[in-house]
Design an enzyme around this catalytic site. Structure first.
Site, PDB file in Angstrom:
ATOM      1  N   HIS A  63       0.812  -1.216   0.000  1.00  0.00           N
ATOM      2  CA  HIS A  63       0.000   0.000   0.000  1.00  0.00           C
ATOM      3  C   HIS A  63       0.848   1.269   0.000  1.00  0.00           C
ATOM      4  CE1 HIS A  63       0.800   0.618   4.334  1.00  0.00           C
ATOM      5  NE2 HIS A  63       0.698  -0.697   4.407  1.00  0.00           N
ATOM      6  N   ASP A  64       0.378   2.258  -0.738  1.00  0.00           N
ATOM      7  CA  ASP A  64       0.956   3.601  -0.767  1.00  0.00           C
ATOM      8  C   ASP A  64       2.353   3.660  -1.376  1.00  0.00           C
ATOM      9  OD1 ASP A  64      -1.213   5.103   0.783  1.00  0.00           O
ATOM     10  OD2 ASP A  64      -0.670   3.542   2.215  1.00  0.00           O
ATOM     11  N   GLY A  78       5.011  -1.112   2.805  1.00  0.00           N
ATOM     12  CA  GLY A  78       4.192   0.057   2.519  1.00  0.00           C
ATOM     13  C   GLY A  78       5.001   1.341   2.471  1.00  0.00           C
TER      14      GLY A  78
END
Length: 259
Positions: free
Chosen positions: A122-123, A140
């Site tokens: 994520h991200d 992440g």
């Protein structure tokens, strides 16, 4: 377009597939997914939304694209995954959407080659023209900039940044920022040289390569502090765009540079 969609594929009515998109057998395309023209989705692929995929991408079998982030703080917020054009995503890759605690999206640029079993969490922000060898894994909030090559089984700790044209050896464990042009390896990873072959292949002139090599030597081989090294590099080569890229990266590093 219908003759390019295998009859066993399951496509949500709200998904948007452009002209010429192919979807293989038993693939599942969820709601709030858009796929640009000319993209090819292989068999047994799962794409969840919100996800935006550009044109002329290839996603191979058993990949999971746009699934919810593997983050306990995630509570179902409508975060997204954005993928550019002409990327190759090979077998069994996993690419997650963002979280509201950061950017709210995971972003992959253009012309990236992502080999089997790669995980992009994520991200993460991925630039253009990168190569991720098999089983490279990003935690992440990682940023991988243009023209980076990650060797097989490279691990990148959360919030790390890998600078332009850097190269990591097989099995590298990255826990600090990797400056542009550097070649690193080991667990924990250490700097060894510059990515000489990569710079040659990308058309860097000999004088530019000489500057970059000398700057790397000052940064890592003269027993200077980082600030002393950067001051010397700027004094010797200030005004050259290739060196300014290195200076800006090092001065803006949040996690500190790999040593």
């Amino acid at each position: 377009m219908n003759n390019l969609i295998h009859p066993t594929a399951v496509i949500h009515p709200a998904a948007q597939l452009a002209e010429g998109v192919e979807v293989g057998a038993f693939s599942i395309i969820g709601a709030d997914v858009s796929i640009g023209k000319g993209s090819r989705i292989g068999p047994h692929v799962v794409i969840d939304g919100p996800t935006r995929i550009g044109e002329d991408n290839q996603v191979y079998q058993f990949a999971s694209v746009g699934a919810a982030p593997q983050d306990k703080k995630y509570q179902g917020e409508p975060t997204e995954l954005v993928i550019g054009d002409r990327n190759v995503i090979r077998e069994c890759c996993t690419i997650n959407r963002g979280t509201v605690q950061d950017k709210g999206k995971t972003v992959i640029g253009d012309d990236n080659w992502i080999m089997a079993y790669v995980h992009i969490a994520h991200d993460c922000i991925i630039g253009n023209n990168t190569i991720f060898a098999n089983s490279a894994t990003l935690a992440g909030h990682v940023e991988i900039r243009d023209w980076v090559i990650l060797g097989g089984f490279t691990l990148v700790h959360q919030f790390c940044v890998v600078g332009e044209h850097a190269f990591t050896g097989m099995g590298s464990a990255i826990s600090k920022d990797v400056p542009p042009y550097a070649m690193v390896s080991g667990a924990p990873a250490e700097p060894h040289s510059i990515n000489l072959e990569g710079l040659k292949r990308r058309g860097f002139a000999s004088d530019a390569i000489h500057r970059i090599k000398d700057a790397h030597r000052v940064l890592y081989r003269q027993n200077l502090t980082t600030q002393e090294a950067l001051a010397k590099i700027e004094h010797d080569y200030g005004g050259h765009a290739d060196i300014q890229l290195l200076l800006d990266f090092c001065r803006n590093s949040q996690r500190g540079l790999i040593r």
